[in-house]
Design a protein around this motif. Sequence first.
Motif, mmCIF file in Angstrom:
data_model
loop_
_atom_site.group_PDB
_atom_site.id
_atom_site.type_symbol
_atom_site.label_atom_id
_atom_site.label_comp_id
_atom_site.label_asym_id
_atom_site.label_seq_id
_atom_site.Cartn_x
_atom_site.Cartn_y
_atom_site.Cartn_z
ATOM 1 N N LEU A 12 0.826 -1.202 0.000
ATOM 2 C CA LEU A 12 0.000 0.000 0.000
ATOM 3 C C LEU A 12 0.858 1.249 0.000
ATOM 4 C CD1 LEU A 12 -2.785 1.237 0.124
ATOM 5 C CD2 LEU A 12 -2.646 1.167 2.607
ATOM 6 N N GLY A 13 1.965 1.200 0.776
ATOM 7 C CA GLY A 13 2.816 2.383 0.862
ATOM 8 C C GLY A 13 3.393 2.772 -0.478
ATOM 9 N N ALA A 14 3.861 1.798 -1.234
ATOM 10 C CA ALA A 14 4.444 2.093 -2.538
ATOM 11 C C ALA A 14 3.413 2.712 -3.470
ATOM 12 C CB ALA A 14 5.014 0.815 -3.146
ATOM 13 N N THR A 15 2.182 2.214 -3.403
ATOM 14 C CA THR A 15 1.117 2.731 -4.265
ATOM 15 C C THR A 15 0.784 4.179 -3.902
ATOM 16 O OG1 THR A 15 0.182 0.536 -4.505
ATOM 17 C CG2 THR A 15 -1.250 2.391 -5.013
ATOM 18 N N LEU A 16 0.580 4.407 -2.600
ATOM 19 C CA LEU A 16 0.214 5.758 -2.170
ATOM 20 C C LEU A 16 1.324 6.751 -2.479
ATOM 21 C CD1 LEU A 16 -1.473 5.079 1.285
ATOM 22 C CD2 LEU A 16 -2.522 5.301 -0.965
ATOM 23 N N PHE A 17 2.555 6.330 -2.259
ATOM 24 C CA PHE A 17 3.678 7.223 -2.488
ATOM 25 C C PHE A 17 3.757 7.621 -3.959
ATOM 26 C CE2 PHE A 17 8.358 7.986 -2.842
ATOM 27 C CZ PHE A 17 8.426 9.042 -1.955
ATOM 28 N N ALA A 18 3.574 6.644 -4.839
ATOM 29 C CA ALA A 18 3.640 6.932 -6.282
ATOM 30 C C ALA A 18 2.515 7.873 -6.701
ATOM 31 C CB ALA A 18 3.563 5.636 -7.074
ATOM 32 N N GLY B 265 1.307 13.843 -8.721
ATOM 33 C CA GLY B 265 0.522 15.051 -8.926
ATOM 34 C C GLY B 265 -0.699 15.159 -8.038
ATOM 35 N N CYS B 266 -0.940 14.187 -7.135
ATOM 36 C CA CYS B 266 -2.084 14.259 -6.240
ATOM 37 C C CYS B 266 -1.894 15.416 -5.263
ATOM 38 C CB CYS B 266 -2.229 12.938 -5.484
ATOM 39 S SG CYS B 266 -3.723 12.845 -4.496
ATOM 40 N N SER B 267 -2.994 15.966 -4.773
ATOM 41 C CA SER B 267 -2.934 17.083 -3.831
ATOM 42 C C SER B 267 -2.127 16.709 -2.610
ATOM 43 C CB SER B 267 -4.355 17.468 -3.403
ATOM 44 O OG SER B 267 -4.321 18.313 -2.268
ATOM 45 N N VAL B 268 -1.368 17.672 -2.083
ATOM 46 C CA VAL B 268 -0.584 17.440 -0.881
ATOM 47 C C VAL B 268 -1.481 17.116 0.303
ATOM 48 C CG1 VAL B 268 -0.537 19.847 -0.108
ATOM 49 C CG2 VAL B 268 1.377 18.327 0.440
ATOM 50 N N SER B 269 -2.759 17.463 0.216
ATOM 51 C CA SER B 269 -3.711 17.167 1.283
ATOM 52 C C SER B 269 -4.407 15.828 1.098
ATOM 53 C CB SER B 269 -4.766 18.282 1.379
ATOM 54 O OG SER B 269 -4.162 19.497 1.764
ATOM 55 N N GLY B 270 -4.095 15.099 0.031
ATOM 56 C CA GLY B 270 -4.651 13.782 -0.165
ATOM 57 C C GLY B 270 -6.041 13.791 -0.764
ATOM 58 N N THR B 271 -6.680 12.623 -0.760
ATOM 59 C CA THR B 271 -7.984 12.445 -1.406
ATOM 60 C C THR B 271 -9.130 12.251 -0.416
ATOM 61 O OG1 THR B 271 -7.611 10.043 -1.533
ATOM 62 C CG2 THR B 271 -6.887 11.367 -3.412
ATOM 63 N N TYR B 272 -8.800 12.129 0.875
ATOM 64 C CA TYR B 272 -9.853 11.883 1.867
ATOM 65 C C TYR B 272 -10.627 13.172 2.151
ATOM 66 C CZ TYR B 272 -12.121 11.132 6.357
ATOM 67 O OH TYR B 272 -13.048 11.064 7.370
ATOM 68 N N PRO B 273 -11.971 13.159 1.985
ATOM 69 C CA PRO B 273 -12.769 14.340 2.318
ATOM 70 C C PRO B 273 -13.177 14.307 3.790
ATOM 71 C CG PRO B 273 -14.163 12.708 1.264
ATOM 72 C CD PRO B 273 -12.785 12.103 1.331
ATOM 73 N N ASP B 274 -12.968 15.379 4.504
ATOM 74 C CA ASP B 274 -13.334 15.430 5.914
ATOM 75 C C ASP B 274 -14.820 15.142 6.114
ATOM 76 O OD1 ASP B 274 -10.948 15.892 7.199
ATOM 77 O OD2 ASP B 274 -11.065 18.069 7.014
ATOM 78 N N ALA B 275 -15.133 14.435 7.195
ATOM 79 C CA ALA B 275 -16.534 14.216 7.560
ATOM 80 C C ALA B 275 -17.190 15.559 7.855
ATOM 81 C CB ALA B 275 -16.611 13.308 8.776
ATOM 82 N N ALA C 275 5.767 10.032 5.716
ATOM 83 C CA ALA C 275 4.733 9.348 6.494
ATOM 84 C C ALA C 275 3.354 9.690 5.939
ATOM 85 C CB ALA C 275 4.817 9.762 7.959
ATOM 86 N N THR C 276 2.510 8.670 5.815
ATOM 87 C CA THR C 276 1.160 8.872 5.296
ATOM 88 C C THR C 276 0.144 8.159 6.169
ATOM 89 O OG1 THR C 276 1.322 6.935 3.836
ATOM 90 C CG2 THR C 276 1.943 9.091 2.902
ATOM 91 N N LEU C 277 -1.071 8.671 6.140
ATOM 92 C CA LEU C 277 -2.212 8.070 6.821
ATOM 93 C C LEU C 277 -3.305 7.873 5.780
ATOM 94 C CD1 LEU C 277 -4.030 7.308 9.288
ATOM 95 C CD2 LEU C 277 -4.544 9.744 9.493
ATOM 96 N N SER C 278 -3.842 6.657 5.682
ATOM 97 C CA SER C 278 -4.906 6.351 4.746
ATOM 98 C C SER C 278 -6.123 5.863 5.516
ATOM 99 C CB SER C 278 -4.443 5.278 3.757
ATOM 100 O OG SER C 278 -5.450 4.965 2.828
ATOM 101 N N VAL C 279 -7.306 6.321 5.105
ATOM 102 C CA VAL C 279 -8.565 5.943 5.745
ATOM 103 C C VAL C 279 -9.291 4.954 4.849
ATOM 104 C CG1 VAL C 279 -10.746 6.767 6.711
ATOM 105 C CG2 VAL C 279 -8.701 8.209 6.849
ATOM 106 N N MET C 280 -9.654 3.790 5.400
ATOM 107 C CA MET C 280 -10.336 2.755 4.622
ATOM 108 C C MET C 280 -11.655 2.393 5.291
ATOM 109 S SD MET C 280 -7.196 0.122 3.883
ATOM 110 C CE MET C 280 -5.705 0.623 3.032
ATOM 111 N N GLY D 165 -8.387 2.713 0.054
ATOM 112 C CA GLY D 165 -7.949 3.758 0.965
ATOM 113 C C GLY D 165 -8.011 5.145 0.359
ATOM 114 N N GLN D 166 -8.278 6.120 1.224
ATOM 115 C CA GLN D 166 -8.248 7.532 0.835
ATOM 116 C C GLN D 166 -7.134 8.199 1.628
ATOM 117 O OE1 GLN D 166 -12.582 8.071 1.731
ATOM 118 N NE2 GLN D 166 -12.638 9.039 -0.281
ATOM 119 N N THR D 167 -6.259 8.890 0.925
ATOM 120 C CA THR D 167 -5.078 9.472 1.562
ATOM 121 C C THR D 167 -5.414 10.812 2.211
ATOM 122 O OG1 THR D 167 -4.435 10.541 -0.514
ATOM 123 C CG2 THR D 167 -3.558 8.330 -0.084
#
Length: 346
Positions: free
Chosen positions: A10-16, A21-31, A48-53, A60-62
């Motif tokens: 998962l780490g390799a995928t998210l890092f790539a 070009g993904c946003s520095v804030s990730g793809t997870y939308p706040d509740a 370091a990354t945190l993903s929500v599944m 996962g959403q970064t």
Amino acid sequence: MSNFFAGRMLGATLFAVMLGGCSVSGTYPDATEPDAAKLRFISDTSSATLSVMDAQHCDGQTTGILNNLFLANTRRRADMSMPPASEKTPYLEIRLPPDKELLLHLNTQGTGSVCGMAFTLTPQRGAEYEVTFNRAGSQCVTMLKRLHSVKNQVVRSPVPLINKGLPGCAGANALFPVPPKGLPATPERDALVEQIISPSIIAEMKPQTVAVNDSARAEAIELVVNKRKGEMNLDLPDAYWTQYRQNIANYLAQAYGVKAEALERYKVEYRARLSRLDTPTLKTLVPDTPATDLTQALAVNGAMLQYYRQLNGLLEKEAMADNWAHMAELDKRYGVCERYAQCWQN
């Protein structure tokens, strides 16, 4: 290292994705719920990354990236009411949907190394949490804490970490594979399997056969209660302490049964793994026969012993977490956390 291979994939995928070009804030939308929980992710490790599944987002959403050489640290914030212990260590904050079981995956990618950790969290309404993710030598070290305020002082109470996975994601990707099916059972194969499993059960796996004396248990419970009363120094009704005693008794009973449950689940898993092997291979794993492949038999038993120890540890944590939740509900019901910093927090 916890969940090393899952973390690596998962780490390799998210890092790539992030560097692509993904946003520095990730793809997870706040509740957006007004009583959403808030989580602060703190890490001094590289990238370091945190993903929500959840069951709807098995990939996962970064949420952003910390300490990356090529990207500025995210300034993602969620307006948490209690500040971090230090502003020097990079962090981000997110809002989580309350009362929904989530799987949080933490990952870091340093030079030539990957480290990952995952745990299940059902955020409480309006609660605030902090999770730290750091390295200690070659190990990932993760701690989750519930934040609350007592007499205008911020208190950080530890929360046990349990990984229950995401059953709804089975087969969705490489992180949640569907176990391969076994070969058809036959009397010969069943006999071979039992000849492999039975001698693998060593002393540490066997449940206790002598029950704890009732009077000794009651005395131990009373010692715990009296110690807690002295530490809290609060005027609480008898009903509180009656339930407190019952919670301890329930925990002791559950903890007492852990080894028996772990052994049964060990046997089930061992049978499932052996069922995928053909009959000639099974014969090489039966100990003390002319066909025994000693190296392979020891390797298989060693892997299963490691599985047992991990399972036993998980069941012990689950028993502790259940007791923790009951104690937290009790303290909440009687308003303990408003008066005592070391109250139980879920």
